[in-house]
Design a protein around this motif. Structure first.
Motif, PDB file in Angstrom:
ATOM      1  N   ARG A 156      -0.337  20.321 -16.559  1.00 46.99           N
ATOM      2  CA  ARG A 156      -0.017  19.321 -15.551  1.00 46.99           C
ATOM      3  C   ARG A 156      -1.104  18.251 -15.546  1.00 46.99           C
ATOM      4  O   ARG A 156      -2.257  18.550 -15.243  1.00 46.99           O
ATOM      5  CB  ARG A 156       0.105  19.959 -14.169  1.00 46.99           C
ATOM      6  CG  ARG A 156       1.443  20.655 -13.983  1.00 46.99           C
ATOM      7  CD  ARG A 156       1.622  21.140 -12.567  1.00 46.99           C
ATOM      8  NE  ARG A 156       2.979  21.622 -12.378  1.00 46.99           N
ATOM      9  CZ  ARG A 156       3.378  22.355 -11.355  1.00 46.99           C
ATOM     10  NH1 ARG A 156       2.517  22.704 -10.426  1.00 46.99           N
ATOM     11  NH2 ARG A 156       4.621  22.747 -11.259  1.00 46.99           N
ATOM     12  N   LEU A 196       7.833  17.888  -8.901  1.00 48.17           N
ATOM     13  CA  LEU A 196       7.050  19.120  -8.808  1.00 48.17           C
ATOM     14  C   LEU A 196       7.754  20.142  -7.917  1.00 48.17           C
ATOM     15  O   LEU A 196       7.794  21.332  -8.224  1.00 48.17           O
ATOM     16  CB  LEU A 196       5.658  18.819  -8.258  1.00 48.17           C
ATOM     17  CG  LEU A 196       4.724  17.973  -9.129  1.00 48.17           C
ATOM     18  CD1 LEU A 196       3.410  17.726  -8.396  1.00 48.17           C
ATOM     19  CD2 LEU A 196       4.461  18.666 -10.454  1.00 48.17           C
ATOM     20  N   LEU A 206       2.932  26.935  -5.183  1.00 46.39           N
ATOM     21  CA  LEU A 206       2.485  25.707  -5.838  1.00 46.39           C
ATOM     22  C   LEU A 206       1.001  25.463  -5.586  1.00 46.39           C
ATOM     23  O   LEU A 206       0.246  25.118  -6.507  1.00 46.39           O
ATOM     24  CB  LEU A 206       3.310  24.531  -5.320  1.00 46.39           C
ATOM     25  CG  LEU A 206       2.963  23.144  -5.865  1.00 46.39           C
ATOM     26  CD1 LEU A 206       3.253  23.064  -7.359  1.00 46.39           C
ATOM     27  CD2 LEU A 206       3.748  22.068  -5.108  1.00 46.39           C
ATOM     28  N   THR A 244      -1.813  25.569  -8.578  1.00 49.16           N
ATOM     29  CA  THR A 244      -2.197  24.226  -9.007  1.00 49.16           C
ATOM     30  C   THR A 244      -3.415  23.780  -8.222  1.00 49.16           C
ATOM     31  O   THR A 244      -3.303  23.113  -7.183  1.00 49.16           O
ATOM     32  CB  THR A 244      -1.028  23.236  -8.797  1.00 49.16           C
ATOM     33  OG1 THR A 244       0.195  23.844  -9.201  1.00 49.16           O
ATOM     34  CG2 THR A 244      -1.247  21.955  -9.579  1.00 49.16           C
TER      35      THR A 244
END
Length: 712
Positions: free
Chosen positions: A489, A504, A676, A680
């Motif tokens: 990413r 996303l 998420l 991330t």
């Protein structure tokens, strides 16, 4: 620092905690001949409590104090002393700690103030010295602390008065350990517990926590055989990772943690900064994290004491509702209101239990929870035992509160005997609230209660609140496997445009409206024809976080003519609101039908890590602030339960002829946001507002997405 050296240093520090709390040799640094000086008081406490180890005195002037030589150079100190007690000014602390490490001292305690509590410069100085100590393998308590007492060993290091340490009985297994960033409050807790007949194993004041913090002591005390419960007073948790790991281990070992943490208000946060140099952290984030870890987070001093006492007797209570026994019909109504306000159930009795009680009770007494015995128990005390036994048998009841008057010494004695017999070996807490305010309790009653470890209070309100806190505690859940950070990413730094944020979200399985990013009016018309009218158009740029306020969102465009007019209006609005802003394009989306607007988002706290935020959406999230913060790794079931705790939760389950909405779908979105954030690390903030939630079974759609990235 290489791995072998690092491991050796950490092993040395682990041993340092033992050397600190149960030292066999002590050096008092800063010794003075003044009778009431801090060093003199430390020495007198060692003598008063029969300390048999070596005592070394270090001062500026040579001489003999209490038969001991005073040396003037730390280099003369024998190597390997367990504990150095620094009774010196702040300016001398760093050099003295360096000298301690040079002599292989295992641990030190620093009483001096003048560090983080004085401001940013003092904080930086404290952190710098703390880092040196940690790297050197020595452990340090303080600065700005009152000391500690080990009641099992009769070992006390403090400069506040000289006291004989009361010996903790051999074989004690239900003691409470106190770990506090405030020494004064810790002493209050210790006196209160002793007055209730609760043993205290340790009383530790951590102060500013230059080195050792709350988590270090909790982790150490989890292995202490005498300690059953750990009380924690915190104004800041400086190392959340260490604390949460210690809390998880405590939960695994079946040792409850009870914590009082002021800081819900700005004034409380400011008071903490001036007290122990604590940072004004985010209380709501802390609350979400520590409660998920199984910590009993309480709101008041009374609750702090009450919950700790109950858990010292009942360390593994059942979850559920409250069973209540009283002699007053009025109290039944009071209890229902009180429990409703606290969100705890008063479960109905099962038909079998009702039938069993009905056979024992007079016809005019209803066999239901709360059980109101009226005046019948005055003549038949055995009904108290029968009622308590019946309540304890109910699977839906996690604890029993008894609210009754003293009546007379003989009656009080009979009642407590009945309670003791009915409780038997039950692990469910049973607490007696003896009404009469400050009317003295009969000595016989107190003796029986203490001998049988029956918990007695003089306040029904306090009993209900403490028991509610315990029975509402969620069952421990194993933490899910940590999400692996995602690869590949390449996120830009700053606020992502909505179209990128939504891509996303879609990758996490979150439903978004059908749409397309376009750059010309012709592309917009083609997209609208493909999607189907009505549509909405939204200006797209990372620097345009508040599109609606800038006129960058135009809704409900029914046809091509409306789209063409809106296209010109949108660009004119943006040029007026933010002159010179270059748009990445315009997002054309299918206009979604109306539902209930929620907000689901999350953020990454610099110290605590990611949390998920859920609440009422649209402008109402700012107007009402009706939100819940939840751990990012929470399950779907946990999120469903948290949605039910919103003040506006009635809107979710059918209100004024509106159908119930799809709470499960909203919970799935919350799980995806947590996933998420965990996977991330560069994402710092996420907000879906609104998340349009439809009738049960029809899902939810993310209508807007705001994601902030720290960059790849």
């Amino acid at each position: 620092m290489g791995l072998p050296i690092k491991l050796a240093t950490e092993a040395k520090r682990a041993q340092g905690l033992d050397r600190l709390l149960d030292a066999k040799s002590v050096a008092i640094v800063g010794m003075s001949s003044k009778p009431q000086s801090a060093g003199q008081i430390v020495l007198k406490n060692l003598r008063e409590n029969g300390f048999s180890g070596a005592i070394h005195l270090v001062g500026r002037t040579p001489g003999i104090i209490d038969g001991l030589d005073v040396i003037t150079d730390m280099a003369e100190l024998p190597p390997g002393v367990d504990l150095a007690v620094l009774t010196i000014p702040a300016a001398s602390v760093e050099a003295t700690l360096d000298a301690c490490m040079a002599r292989d001292v295992g641990s030190a305690i620093v009483f001096a103030s003048g560090f983080a509590e004085t401001g940013e410069e003092g904080r930086r100085e404290q952190e710098r010295i703390g880092a040196r100590v940690h790297a050197g393998g020595m452990v340090v308590v303080g600065p700005n602390c009152l000391g500690f007492t080990n009641y099992a060993a009769g070992f006390s290091i403090t400069f506040v008065g000289v006291n004989k340490v009361p010996a903790m009985p051999q074989g004690t297994r239900d003691a409470v350990a106190i770990v506090s960033q405030s020494g004064g409050l810790a002493n209050h807790m210790r006196h209160g517990l002793n007055a209730r007949g609760v043993a205290v194993s340790y009383n530790i004041s951590t102060g500013n926590e230059m080195d050792l913090g709350l988590g270090d002591f909790v982790d150490h005390l989890v292995d202490d055989a005498a300690t059953r419960v750990i009380m924690i007073y915190a104004e800041d948790i400086r190392r959340p990772d260490i604390f949460l790991a210690a809390a998880a281990r405590a939960r695994t070992m079946g040792k409850p943690l009870v914590m009082l943490f002021p800081g819900r208000s700005p004034h409380a946060q400011e008071a903490a900064k001036s007290h122990t140099g604590a940072l004004a952290g985010d209380y709501a984030v802390m609350k979400a994290k520590v409660e998920r870890a199984g910590v009993h987070l309480v709101d008041t001093l009374d609750e702090f004491m009450d919950v700790a006492e109950i858990l010292s007797r009942y360390p593994a209570p059942s979850r559920g509702g409250l069973g209540i026994l009283t002699f007053s019909g009025a109290f039944c109504g009071i209890a229902h209101d009180f429990c409703a306000d606290m969100g705890v159930e008063i479960p109905a009795l099962s038909p079998a239990t009702e039938a069993e009680l009905k056979a024992l009770l007079p016809a005019f007494i209803s066999p239901r929870n709360p059980i109101d015995l009226g005046t019948e128990a005055v003549w038949r005390p055995e009904l108290v035992g029968a009622g308590v036994a019946a309540l304890l048998k109910e699977p839906a009841i996690g604890a029993v509160a008894i609210s009754i008057p003293i009546v007379s010494p003989a009656h009080a004695k009979a009642y407590v005997e009945q309670v003791v017999a009915a409780r038997g070996e039950s692990t469910k807490p049973v607490v007696m609230a003896m009404l009469g305010d400050q009317l003295p309790l009969p000595p016989e009653f107190v003796e029986i209660a203490r001998a049988s470890k029956v918990i007695v209070s003089r306040s029904s309100d306090r009993v209900l609140k403490a028991l509610a806190r315990i029975v509402r505690q969620p069952d421990p859940r194993p933490a899910p496997p940590a999400a692996a950070p995602m690869q590949g990413r390449d996120l830009p730094q700053g606020t992502l445009p909505e179209w990128l944020g939504k891509s996303l979200l879609a990758g996490e399985g979150i439903r978004i409206p059908g749409g397309r990013l376009v750059r010309t009016l012709d592309e917009a018309r083609a997209a609208a024809e493909a999607i189907g009218y009505p549509v909405v158009i939204k200006a797209q740029a990372g620097a345009l976080a508040h599109k609606t306020e800038a006129g960058g969102v135009i809704l409900n465009l029914a046809d091509a003519d409306a789209l063409s007019a809106a296209w010109a209006t949108l660009h004119a609005n943006i040029a007026r609101a933010q002159p010179g802003l270059l748009l990445e394009g315009v997002l054309v989306e299918k206009m979604s039908p109306k539902g209930l607007e929620l907000v689901v988002g999350g953020r990454r706290d610099p110290r605590w890590g990611p949390v998920v935020v859920i609440g009422l959406g649209g402008i109402m999230v700012e107007a009402l602030g009706d939100v819940r913060l939840v751990a990012a790794d929470a399950s779907r079931e946990e999120f469903v339960a948290e949605f039910g705790k919103l003040k506006a939760s009635k809107l979710l389950y059918g209100f004024r002829n509106q159908p119930p909405v799809d709470v499960a779908a909203a919970a799935d979105v919350a799980v995806a946001i947590g996933r998420l954030l965990l996977a991330t690390p560069e994402i710092t903030d996420v907000e879906i507002n609104p998340l349009m939630v439809y009738e049960r079974g029809h899902g939810a759609v993310a209508l807007d997405a705001l994601i902030v990235s720290a960059g790849s």
